[in-house]
Scaffold this motif. Structure first.
Motif, PDB file in Angstrom:
ATOM      1  N   LYS A  46     -34.083 -11.476 -33.616  1.00 15.35           N
ATOM      2  CA  LYS A  46     -34.475 -11.015 -34.954  1.00 15.35           C
ATOM      3  C   LYS A  46     -35.623 -10.013 -34.923  1.00 15.35           C
ATOM      4  CE  LYS A  46     -32.924 -15.235 -37.103  1.00 15.35           C
ATOM      5  NZ  LYS A  46     -33.263 -16.405 -37.894  1.00 15.35           N
ATOM      6  N   ALA A  47     -36.197  -9.795 -33.756  1.00 19.44           N
ATOM      7  CA  ALA A  47     -37.364  -8.913 -33.652  1.00 19.44           C
ATOM      8  C   ALA A  47     -36.956  -7.452 -33.793  1.00 19.44           C
ATOM      9  CB  ALA A  47     -38.059  -9.132 -32.317  1.00 19.44           C
ATOM     10  N   LYS A  48     -37.818  -6.699 -34.454  1.00 15.38           N
ATOM     11  CA  LYS A  48     -37.586  -5.268 -34.624  1.00 15.38           C
ATOM     12  C   LYS A  48     -38.402  -4.514 -33.584  1.00 15.38           C
ATOM     13  CE  LYS A  48     -36.450  -5.584 -39.404  1.00 15.38           C
ATOM     14  NZ  LYS A  48     -36.770  -5.390 -40.764  1.00 15.38           N
ATOM     15  N   ILE A  49     -37.786  -3.500 -33.007  1.00 13.40           N
ATOM     16  CA  ILE A  49     -38.450  -2.705 -31.989  1.00 13.40           C
ATOM     17  C   ILE A  49     -39.310  -1.638 -32.657  1.00 13.40           C
ATOM     18  CG2 ILE A  49     -38.087  -1.051 -30.120  1.00 13.40           C
ATOM     19  CD1 ILE A  49     -35.659  -2.685 -29.313  1.00 13.40           C
ATOM     20  N   GLY A  50     -40.571  -1.598 -32.252  1.00 10.86           N
ATOM     21  CA  GLY A  50     -41.481  -0.588 -32.768  1.00 10.86           C
ATOM     22  C   GLY A  50     -41.396   0.698 -31.963  1.00 10.86           C
ATOM     23  N   MET A  51     -41.338   0.557 -30.619  1.00 12.23           N
ATOM     24  CA  MET A  51     -41.326   1.731 -29.758  1.00 12.23           C
ATOM     25  C   MET A  51     -40.814   1.343 -28.380  1.00 12.23           C
ATOM     26  SD  MET A  51     -44.504   4.158 -28.594  1.00 12.23           S
ATOM     27  CE  MET A  51     -45.238   2.919 -27.553  1.00 12.23           C
ATOM     28  N   ILE A  52     -40.096   2.250 -27.754  1.00 11.64           N
ATOM     29  CA  ILE A  52     -39.675   2.095 -26.364  1.00 11.64           C
ATOM     30  C   ILE A  52     -40.201   3.311 -25.616  1.00 11.64           C
ATOM     31  CG2 ILE A  52     -37.759   1.898 -24.754  1.00 11.64           C
ATOM     32  CD1 ILE A  52     -36.080   0.797 -27.110  1.00 11.64           C
ATOM     33  N   LYS A  53     -41.049   3.056 -24.632  1.00 17.96           N
ATOM     34  CA  LYS A  53     -41.655   4.131 -23.859  1.00 17.96           C
ATOM     35  C   LYS A  53     -41.070   4.114 -22.449  1.00 17.96           C
ATOM     36  CE  LYS A  53     -45.878   3.769 -22.361  1.00 17.96           C
ATOM     37  NZ  LYS A  53     -47.328   3.662 -22.252  1.00 17.96           N
ATOM     38  N   VAL A  54     -40.734   5.276 -21.958  1.00 16.57           N
ATOM     39  CA  VAL A  54     -40.204   5.420 -20.604  1.00 16.57           C
ATOM     40  C   VAL A  54     -41.309   5.988 -19.732  1.00 16.57           C
ATOM     41  CG1 VAL A  54     -38.475   6.544 -19.174  1.00 16.57           C
ATOM     42  CG2 VAL A  54     -37.900   5.867 -21.496  1.00 16.57           C
ATOM     43  N   ASP A  55     -41.573   5.325 -18.613  1.00 19.15           N
ATOM     44  CA  ASP A  55     -42.555   5.813 -17.646  1.00 19.15           C
ATOM     45  C   ASP A  55     -41.807   6.269 -16.409  1.00 19.15           C
ATOM     46  OD1 ASP A  55     -44.734   5.166 -19.242  1.00 19.15           O
ATOM     47  OD2 ASP A  55     -44.911   3.155 -18.400  1.00 19.15           O
ATOM     48  N   LYS A  61     -39.729   4.205  -9.209  1.00 20.09           N
ATOM     49  CA  LYS A  61     -38.652   4.422 -10.169  1.00 20.09           C
ATOM     50  C   LYS A  61     -39.163   4.321 -11.602  1.00 20.09           C
ATOM     51  CE  LYS A  61     -35.006   2.781  -7.172  1.00 20.09           C
ATOM     52  NZ  LYS A  61     -33.947   1.841  -6.966  1.00 20.09           N
ATOM     53  N   THR A  62     -38.327   4.719 -12.511  1.00 18.76           N
ATOM     54  CA  THR A  62     -38.618   4.665 -13.933  1.00 18.76           C
ATOM     55  C   THR A  62     -38.746   3.217 -14.385  1.00 18.76           C
ATOM     56  OG1 THR A  62     -37.332   6.665 -14.241  1.00 18.76           O
ATOM     57  CG2 THR A  62     -37.700   5.326 -16.187  1.00 18.76           C
ATOM     58  N   ASP A  63     -39.656   2.951 -15.324  1.00 20.70           N
ATOM     59  CA  ASP A  63     -39.684   1.651 -15.969  1.00 20.70           C
ATOM     60  C   ASP A  63     -39.814   1.851 -17.474  1.00 20.70           C
ATOM     61  OD1 ASP A  63     -42.344   2.378 -16.032  1.00 20.70           O
ATOM     62  OD2 ASP A  63     -43.077   0.623 -14.989  1.00 20.70           O
ATOM     63  N   TYR A  64     -39.572   0.775 -18.211  1.00 17.75           N
ATOM     64  CA  TYR A  64     -39.510   0.845 -19.667  1.00 17.75           C
ATOM     65  C   TYR A  64     -40.507  -0.141 -20.265  1.00 17.75           C
ATOM     66  CZ  TYR A  64     -35.042   2.979 -18.478  1.00 17.75           C
ATOM     67  OH  TYR A  64     -34.066   3.781 -17.940  1.00 17.75           O
ATOM     68  N   ASP A  65     -41.262   0.304 -21.257  1.00 23.16           N
ATOM     69  CA  ASP A  65     -42.181  -0.545 -22.010  1.00 23.16           C
ATOM     70  C   ASP A  65     -41.649  -0.628 -23.433  1.00 23.16           C
ATOM     71  OD1 ASP A  65     -43.813  -0.639 -19.776  1.00 23.16           O
ATOM     72  OD2 ASP A  65     -45.133   0.942 -20.485  1.00 23.16           O
TER      73      ASP A  65
END
Length: 149
Positions: A46-55, A61-65
């Protein structure tokens, strides 16, 4: 003097190129790896995503916050496996924490709840609501305690 200016110019250009490679940017939920999307659907339905940041890292390798609107922060590896979950003052979803760790915290945690968990190469670091961090090996055997201010 020309050599000094040329050297400085090269340093600035190299720094700009390195920054472009290590750049951070945001994406939408459907661009996350499949495993990360499934984890979010299962544990935070039920949680809404505020932001997805790609590093994107130069040597790593790439990671996701992923930051949820309620303040929860979840980090994912390049493959979409979660590496840390920080729910601030809320409890981490029970099914996300291995049962042996949950049992140990219930018996020895003085009533504190699990508010964060970090999965490292050889350990789990479990943060409790009272500021204590319990460290377990990957077999979920208790190793030590840290007190965080």
């Amino acid at each position: 003097m020309k050599k000094l200016l040329f050297t400085l110019m090269l340093l600035f250009m190299a720094g700009g190129a390195a920054h472009a490679i290590i750049d951070e940017y945001t994406i939408s939920r459907d661009k996350l790896p499949q495993e990360a999307r499934e984890m979010l659907d299962e544990y935070f339905p039920k949680a809404k995503i505020g932001m997805i940041k790609v590093d994107k890292h130069l040597l790593k390798k790439t990671d996701y916050d992923v930051r949820l609107v309620n303040g929860t922060k979840i980090e994912f590896s390049n493959a979409g496996k979660w590496t840390s979950v920080d729910c601030k003052s809320r409890e981490v979803p029970e099914k996300l924490v291995p049962s042996a760790i949950r049992t140990h915290v219930r018996k020895n945690g003085n009533g504190a709840k699990i508010v964060s968990i970090v999965k490292k190469t050889s350990t789990y670091e479990v943060g409790l609501s009272d500021g204590v961090v319990m460290i377990f090996n990957r077999l979920c055997q208790f190793k030590s305690v840290k007190i965080v201010d």
